[in-house]
Design a protein around this motif. Structure first.
Motif, PDB file in Angstrom:
ATOM      1  N   ALA A 251       0.825  -1.207   0.000  1.00 28.88           N
ATOM      2  CA  ALA A 251       0.000   0.000   0.000  1.00 28.88           C
ATOM      3  C   ALA A 251       0.858   1.255   0.000  1.00 28.88           C
ATOM      4  O   ALA A 251       0.508   2.277  -0.623  1.00 28.88           O
ATOM      5  N   ASP A 252       2.041   1.241   0.678  1.00 25.83           N
ATOM      6  CA  ASP A 252       2.894   2.436   0.740  1.00 25.83           C
ATOM      7  C   ASP A 252       3.478   2.777  -0.627  1.00 25.83           C
ATOM      8  O   ASP A 252       3.463   3.945  -1.064  1.00 25.83           O
ATOM      9  N   SER A 253       4.009   1.766  -1.316  1.00 29.05           N
ATOM     10  CA  SER A 253       4.591   2.037  -2.640  1.00 29.05           C
ATOM     11  C   SER A 253       3.516   2.458  -3.629  1.00 29.05           C
ATOM     12  O   SER A 253       3.746   3.301  -4.514  1.00 29.05           O
ATOM     13  N   PHE A 254       2.311   1.883  -3.488  1.00 30.00           N
ATOM     14  CA  PHE A 254       1.230   2.258  -4.404  1.00 30.00           C
ATOM     15  C   PHE A 254       0.748   3.674  -4.122  1.00 30.00           C
ATOM     16  O   PHE A 254       0.339   4.394  -5.046  1.00 30.00           O
ATOM     17  N   GLN A 255       0.841   4.124  -2.862  1.00 36.35           N
ATOM     18  CA  GLN A 255       0.433   5.493  -2.534  1.00 36.35           C
ATOM     19  C   GLN A 255       1.355   6.500  -3.205  1.00 36.35           C
ATOM     20  O   GLN A 255       0.903   7.534  -3.711  1.00 36.35           O
ATOM     21  N   SER A 256       2.638   6.197  -3.235  1.00 35.22           N
ATOM     22  CA  SER A 256       3.573   7.095  -3.931  1.00 35.22           C
ATOM     23  C   SER A 256       3.279   7.142  -5.422  1.00 35.22           C
ATOM     24  O   SER A 256       3.426   8.200  -6.066  1.00 35.22           O
ATOM     25  N   LYS A 257       2.836   6.016  -5.967  1.00 33.19           N
ATOM     26  CA  LYS A 257       2.468   5.983  -7.382  1.00 33.19           C
ATOM     27  C   LYS A 257       1.249   6.842  -7.631  1.00 33.19           C
ATOM     28  O   LYS A 257       1.154   7.577  -8.628  1.00 33.19           O
ATOM     29  N   ILE A 258       0.268   6.786  -6.716  1.00 31.31           N
ATOM     30  CA  ILE A 258      -0.941   7.608  -6.850  1.00 31.31           C
ATOM     31  C   ILE A 258      -0.572   9.087  -6.769  1.00 31.31           C
ATOM     32  O   ILE A 258      -1.086   9.939  -7.531  1.00 31.31           O
ATOM     33  N   ASP A 259       0.332   9.446  -5.840  1.00 35.20           N
ATOM     34  CA  ASP A 259       0.772  10.852  -5.736  1.00 35.20           C
ATOM     35  C   ASP A 259       1.408  11.333  -7.029  1.00 35.20           C
ATOM     36  O   ASP A 259       1.184  12.481  -7.460  1.00 35.20           O
ATOM     37  N   GLN A 260       2.206  10.470  -7.674  1.00 35.36           N
ATOM     38  CA  GLN A 260       2.851  10.838  -8.941  1.00 35.36           C
ATOM     39  C   GLN A 260       1.806  11.045 -10.036  1.00 35.36           C
ATOM     40  O   GLN A 260       1.910  11.987 -10.849  1.00 35.36           O
ATOM     41  N   TRP A 261       0.770  10.169 -10.056  1.00 38.40           N
ATOM     42  CA  TRP A 261      -0.287  10.317 -11.062  1.00 38.40           C
ATOM     43  C   TRP A 261      -1.057  11.620 -10.846  1.00 38.40           C
ATOM     44  O   TRP A 261      -1.417  12.297 -11.807  1.00 38.40           O
ATOM     45  N   GLN A 262      -1.262  11.963  -9.586  1.00 38.76           N
ATOM     46  CA  GLN A 262      -1.975  13.213  -9.305  1.00 38.76           C
ATOM     47  C   GLN A 262      -1.145  14.430  -9.700  1.00 38.76           C
ATOM     48  O   GLN A 262      -1.669  15.438 -10.207  1.00 38.76           O
TER      49      GLN A 262
END
Length: 469
Positions: free
Chosen positions: A102-113
């Motif tokens: 979940a932590d690594s995926f959250q950073s991915k979501i931040d990059q997409w945003q």
């Protein structure tokens, strides 16, 4: 005596209920997970990333736990491309994928945003694998339950008639004083000598100390011998109704089975149950089915299985102690073919001969069977008894029933004397053949023949009275 209260019929449990509950639960989980308003598709992570970067994702739900995953809610245009169909309003097209954490995926979501690919909301939920776990375990649970069901049916413990593993068990029915058999010695008309012998056997079990104090031994067995229909089984029913001890009842043919060794096994099981419930009575009807005399050369066509059953019966009858309280009653109308070892003293100590009823016994038997029949006042029971010499108790019961049927056929309000005469003629001579043409010569020869019978009977002093020629 208070009347018996009617027993409430309870709901009987069945194993099929458990199957129905399991299927309902699995069906509920299946329909809960497969809602018609949701269309799901599991895709690889790189495709999931492409869908998000295309700008067609409106919402992302991240499931945390041991097996983290993510779900993306698609807009109508992207859903039409992914699922290749048009969705109606209210439906939710979703694609899911597995994520590393979940932590690594959250950073991915931040990059997409930051890059402007994703402008929807993000929600975190704890993943639940109960449904998947149930679906993975359910087949094994059903298989185990089915196996238990099959084993229970094979062992005959589910209230059925028996199974493969219970084939060697005894088929004897157990009766007691509160059981369905309500026949007593009062219902047994005639047979005064046989009743005295059987009553004494019941008295042995009710008050054994009265006999053993004087050094006497309780007899092990009694054999009821007599023509068919004389009341041997009726006497045994009266014993079951009078005795305050367990009464085991079975037929000699119940020991016979197609499997090898089953008859001897059933004999062992019968006597094992009898010893556990002693004092008791074991009744074997038609014992000639297994008690036939053994052949001298058993390998030349003789039935080895039947002889093994008889050998086991002989061993069991002479195997338990004298005062164990187990008495064997048996009935047969073919005592001449029984094995001599079965009839010796120490096994069947007493042979009670149940003969055809005499005149006084026939009167008593008629009175028993006429209780429930509406008879005319002119009916004389003693005359009926004189008209039926050589009749057994079963024949007399048949006469009474046939007379009632004849009276009903003629729409009479009561059964008259003529109806009984017709019933006797029907049983002795059969149906009246009115359509048969008889010549005068045949009639004359028949008349001379019957007149000879009547003349001889008239001059014999002790012959049965002459009623009709």
């Amino acid at each position: 005596m208070e009347p018996k209260r009617p027993q409430k019929k309870g709901i009987k449990f069945s194993i099929f209920w458990m199957y129905a509950v399991i299927l309902l639960i699995l069906g509920g989980i299946y329909f809960a997970d497969n809602d018609n308003t949701v269309s799901k598709e599991n895709v690889e992570y790189n495709k999931f990333e492409q869908y998000v970067m295309s700008g067609g994702v409106t919402k992302i739900v991240v499931y945390t736990g041991e097996d983290p995953s993510a779900a993306a809610f698609l807009n109508d245009s992207l859903a039409k491309v992914v699922f290749k169909k048009q969705f109606s309003p209210g439906q939710q097209p979703i694609v899911t994928t597995n994520i590393p954490s979940a932590d690594s995926f959250q950073s991915k979501i931040d990059q997409w945003q930051q890059d402007g690919y994703f402008k929807g909301s993000v929600k975190y939920e704890k993943s639940s694998n109960i449904s998947s776990m149930i679906w993975s375990i359910a087949p094994f649970v059903l298989l185990i339950a089915f196996w238990f069901f099959i084993m229970k049916r094979m062992s005959g413990k589910d209230g059925g008639s028996g199974g493969v593993f219970s084939v060697g068990k005894s088929k004897a029915k157990i009766f007691d004083k509160d059981g369905p058999i309500q026949v007593t010695f009062k219902d047994v008309a005639g047979l005064s000598e046989a009743k005295t012998e059987v009553e004494e056997i019941v008295e042995f079990l009710k008050n054994p100390k009265r006999y053993t104090d004087l050094g006497g031994k309780i007899p092990k067995g009694a054999l009821l011998v007599g023509p068919p229909g004389t009341g041997k089984t009726l006497l045994a029913k009266a014993v079951a109704g009078e005795a305050n001890v367990p009464f085991f009842s079975m037929s000699g043919s119940d020991f016979v089975e197609m499997f090898v060794g089953v008859g001897a096994s059933r004999v062992r099981d019968l006597f094992r149950q009898a010893k556990e419930k002693a004092p008791c009575i074991v009744f074997i009807d038609e014992i000639d089915a297994v008690g036939r005399a053994r052949g001298k050369n058993p390998n030349m066509g003789a039935n080895d299985e039947r002889e093994n059953t008889l050998n086991q019966l002989l061993t069991e009858m002479d195997g338990f102690g004298s005062n164990s309280g187990v008495i064997i009653l048996a009935a047969t109308n073919r005592a001449d073919i029984l094995d001599k070892a079965l009839l010796r003293a120490g096994r069947f100590d007493r042979q009670i001969y149940v003969d055809l009823p005499d005149l006084n016994d026939r009167v008593a038997i008629f009175n028993v069977h006429l209780r429930n029949i509406k008879t005319d006042e002119s009916l004389d029971v003693e005359t009926l008894a004189r008209q039926t010499p050589g009749f057994s108790g079963a024949d007399i019961a048949n006469v009474c029933n046939e007379a009632a049927l004849i009276a009903a056929r003629h729409n009479k309000s009561s059964v008259q004397r003529q109806d009984f005469n017709d019933a006797v003629d029907r049983i002795i001579g059969g149906l009246e053949k009115r359509s048969k043409i008889t010549t005068d010569e045949e009639k004359r020869s028949i008349a001379i023949h019957e007149a000879g019978h009547a003349t001889v009977s008239w001059h014999l002093r002790y012959a049965s009275p002459l009623i009709k020629v």
